[in-house]
Design an enzyme around this catalytic site. Structure first.
Site, PDB file in Angstrom:
ATOM      1  N   GLY A   1    -140.627  48.674 -10.968  1.00 55.45           N
ATOM      2  CA  GLY A   1    -141.899  49.274 -11.372  1.00 55.45           C
ATOM      3  C   GLY A   1    -142.521  50.102 -10.259  1.00 55.45           C
ATOM      4  O   GLY A   1    -142.959  51.241 -10.476  1.00 55.45           O
ATOM      5  N   SER A   2    -142.542  49.547  -9.064  1.00 58.19           N
ATOM      6  CA  SER A   2    -143.089  50.294  -7.928  1.00 58.19           C
ATOM      7  C   SER A   2    -142.224  51.514  -7.635  1.00 58.19           C
ATOM      8  O   SER A   2    -142.733  52.593  -7.302  1.00 58.19           O
ATOM      9  CB  SER A   2    -143.159  49.408  -6.683  1.00 58.19           C
ATOM     10  OG  SER A   2    -143.941  48.266  -6.941  1.00 58.19           O
TER      11      SER A   2
ATOM     12  N   ILE B   1    -126.612  55.053 -12.477  1.00 57.97           N
ATOM     13  CA  ILE B   1    -125.483  55.791 -13.056  1.00 57.97           C
ATOM     14  C   ILE B   1    -125.792  56.116 -14.511  1.00 57.97           C
ATOM     15  O   ILE B   1    -126.099  55.205 -15.284  1.00 57.97           O
ATOM     16  CB  ILE B   1    -124.186  54.953 -13.010  1.00 57.97           C
ATOM     17  CG1 ILE B   1    -123.912  54.451 -11.592  1.00 57.97           C
ATOM     18  CG2 ILE B   1    -123.010  55.750 -13.551  1.00 57.97           C
ATOM     19  CD1 ILE B   1    -122.756  53.445 -11.508  1.00 57.97           C
TER      20      ILE B   1
ATOM     21  N   LYS C   1    -124.683  43.398 -19.440  1.00 62.37           N
ATOM     22  CA  LYS C   1    -124.400  44.846 -19.377  1.00 62.37           C
ATOM     23  C   LYS C   1    -123.182  45.226 -20.204  1.00 62.37           C
ATOM     24  O   LYS C   1    -123.193  46.232 -20.913  1.00 62.37           O
ATOM     25  CB  LYS C   1    -124.223  45.256 -17.917  1.00 62.37           C
ATOM     26  CG  LYS C   1    -125.516  45.141 -17.102  1.00 62.37           C
ATOM     27  CD  LYS C   1    -125.233  45.284 -15.604  1.00 62.37           C
ATOM     28  CE  LYS C   1    -126.492  45.117 -14.774  1.00 62.37           C
ATOM     29  NZ  LYS C   1    -126.181  44.918 -13.329  1.00 62.37           N
TER      30      LYS C   1
END
Lengths: 438, 438
Positions: free
Chosen positions: B15-16, B135, B204
């Site tokens: 988030g940062s 990627i 994933k």
């Protein structure tokens, strides 16, 4: 929803490949796209070829006629070169047709004019196939890396040259000798100048440079130096020093300006780019947020290049189809086409296996183990007995050929049950990852 | 055109990073997009952090409030996990907000529910950052390879595990020892289970499997086997046999069904995947038309992951901006933003160089050559004298440090002018291609 109509200019290697991909993969493509892609018209110097490759399409002699047909929504330009191709593309854009092209020379030399007209006429010009064949590098540069300042690109983007350099290194052969072999294999043209002197790579790196830095295409500024003067001695010395020689297209943004160049380049052998061999291509991109990324695949050939041409056709179809919010389906296929498939339990998968067996160091153990594998139809690719560990314990390492997992498990259980074996047997799966190019 | 408003849920690492990319690269992003991206609201457990990271955004305590705000067009979910994240995403979709998420667990376990609701509400759910960090592999699978039947995918998609396996191989260390080092370096969590036991890789590969074959996501069907039980002895034996051990996520369509599995795998050392080291990720895809392609880059980290998050935000903004025909500008940047840059002539580029000098085999030659290089401020990285060729001719091979090309050319001209040197000097450029990860 009615089909999207495609007109193809030129049925050479890539044109015929494109027709084949659209025909052979029609069902899978419409599962993704939600509508069909139809080749409505083709233009080629050989009517006979056109009738053979695309029997259902209208044959058109004159490219200018094709680009004006009302039954053509997208013009796929695969003539190559900057003569008829350029005139036909400009005319097609004038007529409001979207364009897909694999023509790197056309875009590197006349891209500014073409894109400017396309903007006025609000049509898309797609050109994934113009750079690095089937590798989706244009999409990566324009979309995937859009959050970054791109800093530099270095690519192996001419398969002919990379094949020659690979052979020169592996066999120590001279340039002229390898070139002859490449010509025999069909990897090099009768007149190979365009590939081996860097022109082709120059066109491609020129296009990527513009996309990376937001500049007009500027092929005239590209420095070109090919591989024809390379001495295999230098490739050998480079290797002794830990380097490989590759023909790279390089572009880099510096404080003073943009570098844009093609030349033979030494790169450390540990880099992935140094290990891209034969006719394969790869492009490495350095960008400020993501760091380095690399894209690898076939840079030429009928079907890989056609894969990119057809991806561009699909991109355009998705955009000219209503409902932009659903441009790309979440799971890649249309929701109605997402279908469960039987999922294989592990016992049913096929793999090769690495086994390590600890056993008493006594005669006959190897034979017993081999017999138990044979009983389950597991054949042995390699078997080595490692040093005895403490005078009485032997380690036996076995690589198997491909087999079904339940067979290897049965064999392992039997091996573990042997008096002379200390269970458990270590089992790790193996994948050869063979590609078309080995 | 008015800015697109973004609401961010969660200001942890990613988030940062996302806030930083949007702020630091705001100008480049709007050059590409043609409008600005504005962070209008953020939600985080720490109000102080929110005020520091996004001082101009409204701070919102309750995620449900954020996803209903009229000043939020796109919700960026970076909470992670399947608790608040799931509820907030579903609520946001109910409210017609487009979603960007990096949450692989959420999509692998609840993707079908989420995508189905998104389809009903006609909103986009983008998730490039959920697989392999920076990627652009989701884009490749859904768009770049859309012309193909995808046949199989094999990926190194967990950086923690790959770092540990790389260290075990290079140093021969035991698993537990390397895990400790990885934890000290911040590459592994205090509780590393999720990474080293294959859960993360399983999420994933589950997502990629669905995209490849057009099936629902089905994490329950995924076989998971991690690396914690690997013995470094097996890694050594595998290497002696020409293999490397990698934790791969594998999915493959066979006649009998779909394979979906994560486990340590031996792969031949000549494959590119075998040479992906440290925390880097790579995904190899085999497809019927294009053959094998491979995608490599950073699979984790604040900025690489944020690169993918922001690419998704840009994708959505391009689609919700009028004029779909101009979704992606031809040259990647808005036509008005395409600007010529000074192009560096070759004399001004910076490179390292390989030189080969043929000279008489007599004392003092090396010194003369070194002096001429020093005079042009070219420093020598390595210099080797190769075997004398015919009793009187020596070959001297030199690698230089980085210098400006005009300097090396001046030095070469001076070297060629020496009585003892046989011109021409062979010069090949070198690129180290250092990345952030070496």
């Amino acid at each position: 929803m009615k089909p999207v109509n495609i007109g193809i200019l030129g049925l050479g290697t890539v044109g015929s490949g494109t027709a084949r991909v659209l025909q052979d993969n029609a069902a899978e493509i419409s599962r993704r796209l939600g509508r069909e892609v139809n080749i409505s018209a083709v233009c080629d110097s050989s009517e006979e070829k056109a009738r053979t490759v695309c029997p259902a399409a209208a044959f058109v002699k004159d490219p200018f006629e094709l680009v004006q047909r009302t039954d053509v929504d997208v013009v796929v330009e695969l003539f190559g070169g900057t003569g008829a191709a350029k005139d036909a593309v400009l005319k097609a854009i004038e007529n409001g047709k979207h364009i897909v092209t694999a023509n790197k020379k056309l875009l590197a030399e006349y891209g500014n004019e073409i894109f400017s007209l396309a903007e006025q006429k609000n049509v898309m010009v797609q050109f994934e196939a113009a750079v690095a064949g089937g590798i989706p590098i244009i999409k990566a540069l324009r979309e995937g890396l859009a959050a970054n300042h791109i800093q530099s690109i270095a690519g192996i983007i001419n398969g002919t040259s990379n094949f020659i350099l690979t052979e020169m290194r592996e066999k120590g052969s001279a340039f002229a000798e390898v070139l002859k072999k490449a010509q025999e294999l069909g990897y090099a043209e009768a007149d190979p100048t365009f590939d081996i002197e860097g022109h082709d790579a120059g066109h491609k790196i020129t296009i990527m440079s513009a996309l990376a830095f937001g500049t007009p295409v500027n092929f005239n500024a590209c420095y070109l130096e090919g591989i024809s003067k390379l001495d295999s001695r230098d490739i050998k010395y480079a290797e002794e020093l830990g380097y490989r020689v590759k023909l790279l297209g390089i572009t880099r943004k510096t404080d003073k300006g943009v570098e844009l160049r093609v030349h033979p380049t030494l790169i450390p052998e540990c880099r992935l780019l140094a290990n891209v061999n034969g006719v394969m291509n790869a492009v490495r991109v350095d960008a400020d947020m993501v760091g380095e990324t690399l894209y690898y695949g076939a840079g030429a050939g009928a079907l890989p290049t056609a894969s990119a041409v057809v991806a561009d056709i699909i991109d355009i179809c998705r955009l000219i189809t209503a409902d932009p919010g659903n441009r790309v389906p979440h799971l890649a296929f249309q929701p109605s086409q997402v279908k469960a498939q039987p999922m294989l339990p592990m016992d049913e998968i096929t793999s090769s296996y690495y086994l390590r067996v600890q056993a008493k160091d006594q005669p006959g153990v190897l034979g017993q183990i081999a017999n138990l594998l044979a009983k389950e139809n597991v054949s042995i690719e390699a078997l080595i007995q490692k040093g005895v560990l403490d005078g009485s314990l032997a380690e036996i390492v076995i690589l198997t050929h491909s087999t079904v997992e339940k067979n290897i498990k049965t064999a392992i259980a039997a091996i573990e049950a042997l008096d002379v074996v200390y269970a458990p047997v270590v089992m790790i799966r193996m994948e050869s990852l063979h590609g078309r190019n080995g």
